[in-house]
Design an enzyme around this catalytic site. Sequence first.
Site, PDB file in Angstrom:
ATOM      1  N   ARG A 248       8.774  -4.518  10.507  1.00 52.51           N
ATOM      2  CA  ARG A 248       7.666  -5.474  10.666  1.00 52.51           C
ATOM      3  C   ARG A 248       8.049  -6.890  10.227  1.00 52.51           C
ATOM      4  NH1 ARG A 248       7.023  -1.566  12.886  1.00 52.51           N
ATOM      5  NH2 ARG A 248       5.306  -0.058  12.774  1.00 52.51           N
TER       6      ARG A 248
ATOM      7  N   GLU B 257       1.117  -6.629   5.178  1.00 51.79           N
ATOM      8  CA  GLU B 257       1.608  -6.810   6.542  1.00 51.79           C
ATOM      9  C   GLU B 257       0.789  -7.900   7.230  1.00 51.79           C
ATOM     10  OE1 GLU B 257       1.778  -4.062  10.555  1.00 51.79           O
ATOM     11  OE2 GLU B 257       2.376  -3.156   8.658  1.00 51.79           O
TER      12      GLU B 257
ATOM     13  N   SER C 257      -3.189  -2.372  10.258  1.00 52.05           N
ATOM     14  CA  SER C 257      -2.621  -2.001   8.962  1.00 52.05           C
ATOM     15  C   SER C 257      -2.496  -3.231   8.069  1.00 52.05           C
ATOM     16  CB  SER C 257      -1.245  -1.350   9.138  1.00 52.05           C
ATOM     17  OG  SER C 257      -1.355  -0.147   9.861  1.00 52.05           O
TER      18      SER C 257
END
Length: 332
Positions: free
Chosen positions: A200, A321, A251
């Site tokens: 990510r 994130e 998320s």
Amino acid sequence: MTISQAAGNVCTVSALNTKKHQTTNSVESEVIYLPSTDCVIKSQASLSAFTSYRVGGAADLYVAPRNLEALQASLKYAKERDLKVTTLGAGSNLLVSDRGISGLVIATRHLRFSNFDPQTGQLTVAAGESIPSLAWAAAELGWEGLEWAVGIPGTAGGAVVMNAGAHNSCIADMLVSAQVLSPDGTLETITPEQLNYGYRTSLLQGGDRIVTQATLQLTPGAEPAKVVAITKQHKKHRLSTQPYNFPSCGSVFRNPKPYTAGWLIEQTGLKGYQIGGAQVALLHANFIVNRGGAKASDIFCLISHIQHQVQERWSIRLEPEVKMLGEFQAAC
């Protein structure tokens, strides 16, 4: 399907025309019309409608160019006025401060085109194209490789920057190249190796280059019904395991291997914990949802609380994130 990115007039920054408007909260806003183009810069533009959380203050200045030339002209406008530039895609992985964002916010959501090349199996897309829409389009053509992405609520540009992924697949696995625009208006084509991809993350995060388009390697030639069926399975799995009934950013935290962030949060007893209108989702603990009337500060404070509680119990620091834009109060 093919749409030319070069279509449309060039957005210039000379001979600016301005008009003032009254907003609903009685704050005077200004609209700057860039001549001979549909490129319009707005002042004090609310950003809450442009984020999946439905929270956030206003941008000092906001523009949503519809072609590459308009994007380059928007950057030129910012450079000539020494404005900080913030890039906004679909707003699906963002938390915008209640105080808003200073400088010029450039939204890439209207940069649209896609081209499926059957000879190479490559899909070239503009930064503003929706990832789920691309996944469905590829499936209906019988092209394999994007089935996993049907539940990613973002744009192609954001996916390249964040190395979006799901179901053990990610953009880094299939990216051939990306075209990026520098603040000085120059274009560069870069490879996945140059992006230093990780979980990510990429070198583009926190930088000043804007992704304008990307080329992905897919595998054509499969039976469309088969690819569509697999894509539907991935979509069904996402809907059954993640909350979609309230606004969220997806998320919130990166998974600290070998654990998952959701498991750590749930084991800490935080499912359903709420601050203001922000709540740790009951269906999936790595989601924070806006139950209604939440402020960005509520979500920010809930993120901080989760980090503190997980750190206390597990000695693990959860890394967000979600990307936070603007100023947030340190104390909650």
